[in-house]
Design a protein around this motif. Structure first.
Motif, PDB file in Angstrom:
ATOM      1  N   SER A   1       1.559   3.199  -7.683  1.00  0.00           N
ATOM      2  CA  SER A   1       2.053   4.507  -8.124  1.00  0.00           C
ATOM      3  C   SER A   1       3.434   4.781  -7.536  1.00  0.00           C
TER       4      SER A   1
ATOM      5  N   ILE B   1      -1.907  -5.899  -3.641  1.00  0.00           N
ATOM      6  CA  ILE B   1      -1.289  -4.604  -3.948  1.00  0.00           C
ATOM      7  C   ILE B   1      -2.416  -3.634  -4.245  1.00  0.00           C
ATOM      8  N   ASN B   2      -2.226  -2.364  -3.897  1.00  0.00           N
ATOM      9  CA  ASN B   2      -3.254  -1.393  -4.292  1.00  0.00           C
ATOM     10  C   ASN B   2      -2.653  -0.329  -5.187  1.00  0.00           C
ATOM     11  N   SER B   3      -3.508   0.528  -5.736  1.00  0.00           N
ATOM     12  CA  SER B   3      -3.037   1.458  -6.774  1.00  0.00           C
ATOM     13  C   SER B   3      -2.107   2.521  -6.209  1.00  0.00           C
ATOM     14  N   ILE B   4      -2.209   2.794  -4.910  1.00  0.00           N
ATOM     15  CA  ILE B   4      -1.282   3.781  -4.330  1.00  0.00           C
ATOM     16  C   ILE B   4       0.110   3.156  -4.245  1.00  0.00           C
TER      17      ILE B   4
ATOM     18  N   ASN C   1       0.869  -1.191   0.000  1.00  0.00           N
ATOM     19  CA  ASN C   1       0.000   0.000   0.000  1.00  0.00           C
ATOM     20  C   ASN C   1       0.897   1.229   0.000  1.00  0.00           C
TER      21      ASN C   1
END
Lengths: 120, 141
Positions: A65, A59-62, A27
Motif C-alpha cells: 500500500s 513483501i506484505n500488503s502494508i 513491510n
C-alpha cells in the motif's frame, strides 16, 4: 541476510532516472523508507524510478500500500514507476493487484536500464 | 501437542511477529515436497493472515501448521486464530487498484491476496473468536 532485515540503497541516478535497490522484507517501515526516498528523488527531478527487487525476500500488503502511494505521486508528475528482478511470488502478487497496468516491469536491471535510460 | 506433521506457535507481541510462523511453513512444506516458489506464495498468505490477526485481534494469536502427507494430493493447512471482535469476510469488498490509487486508504489487499495465493481460504468469525484456515494442495507431477 535475515528475512526481516531491510536494506535500501540508491544504486544509480542519471537525468530523470533513479535506481533503488530494495532488499529483505518490505513491510510498513520499509515501505515508509521507500516512500520517503522516492519523495526526495522526485523533488530532485528524478521522475523515472526503478525499484530493483532482486534481493527482496518477501513483501506484505502494508508495504504494497505504501508502494501505491509512491506510484500515485509519480503518476501525478507524469513520471514512471518501474520494477525489475521480481521473485515469482512477488510477481504473482503484483499481477493479482493489477500493478502491471500502471507500472513497468522488467526481468532484470539490464533490461530495465536499456528501456528506461535516455538514448545517447 | 506437536507431532511430526503438526506445529503450533503463539505469535509474540513484538516487531515482525507476523513472520514467526514462516519457519514452520518452510519445515512442513519442504517435508511435503512443495517447491520453493509455492512455499513463497504460501508464506505470503500466512503473513497476511497473521498481520490481520495481530492488528484486529486481542490477546494471543495462535498459528497451527498441519501437513497431510498421506492425502492425495498431499496438502498443507494453516489456521490462524485470534480473539478479537470478529468480522464478516463476505462484507469485505474486493480491492480495485484504480480506486485505491485515488483513495486516502490504500490498504485492504490481505484477504484478496490470500484468496489468490491459496487453494482454499475459510474464515469463521464470531465476536471473540476468528479462525482463518488456509489450504494449499501439492501439485502432482
Amino acid at each position: 541476510m535475515r528475512v526481516e532485515t531491510f536494506e535500501l540503497k540508491l544504486a544509480h541516478r542519471d537525468g530523470r532516472l533513479a535506481v533503488l535497490e530494495v532488499g529483505g522484507y518490505i513491510n510498513n517501515e520499509a515501505g515508509e523508507a521507500i516512500a520517503e526516498t522516492a519523495g526526495t528523488l522526485l523533488a530532485e527531478g528524478h521522475q523515472v524510478l526503478l525499484l530493483d527487487l532482486s534481493h527482496t525476500r518477501i513483501i506484505n500488503s502494508i508495504g504494497i500500500s505504501l508502494l501505491l502511494e509512491v506510484l500515485e505521486r509519480i503518476m501525478e508528475v507524469g513520471g514512471t514507476l518501474a520494477f525489475c528482478a521480481l521473485s515469482p511470488s512477488i510477481a504473482k502478487t503484483f499481477q493479482i493487484m493489477g500493478l502491471a497496468q500502471y507500472t513497468q516491469i522488467y526481468p532484470d536491471r539490464a533490461a530495465a536500464l536499456a528501456a528506461l535510460s535516455p538514448p545517447l | 501437542m506437536d507431532d511430526g506433521n503438526r506445529r503450533r506457535i503463539v505469535l509474540p507481541r513484538q516487531p515482525h511477529a507476523e513472520l514467526a510462523a514462516v519457519p514452520l511453513v518452510d519445515l512442513l512444506g519442504e517435508r511435503l515436497g512443495f517447491s520453493h516458489d509455492t512455499l513463497a506464495e504460501i508464506k505470503l498468505a500466512v503473513v497476511e493472515a497473521c498481520l490481520n490477526a495481530l492488528e484486529y485481534g486481542q490477546g494471543a494469536v495462535e498459528v497451527e501448521v498441519v501437513a497431510f502427507p498421506e492425502e492425495q494430493p498431499a496438502r498443507l493447512e494453516i489456521t490462524v486464530t485470534d480473539h478479537g471482535g470478529g468480522f464478516d469476510a463476505r462484507a469485505v469488498p474486493p480491492p480495485h487498484l484504480e480506486s485505491k490509487l485515488h483513495a486516502a486508504r490504500k490498504r485492504g489487499w490481505g484477504i484478496e491476496l490470500m484468496r489468490h495465493l491459496m487453494d482454499e481460504v475459510e474464515v469463521n468469525s464470531t465476536p471473540g473468536l476468528t479462525r482463518v484456515r488456509l489450504m494449499r494442495k501439492r501439485k502432482e507431477a
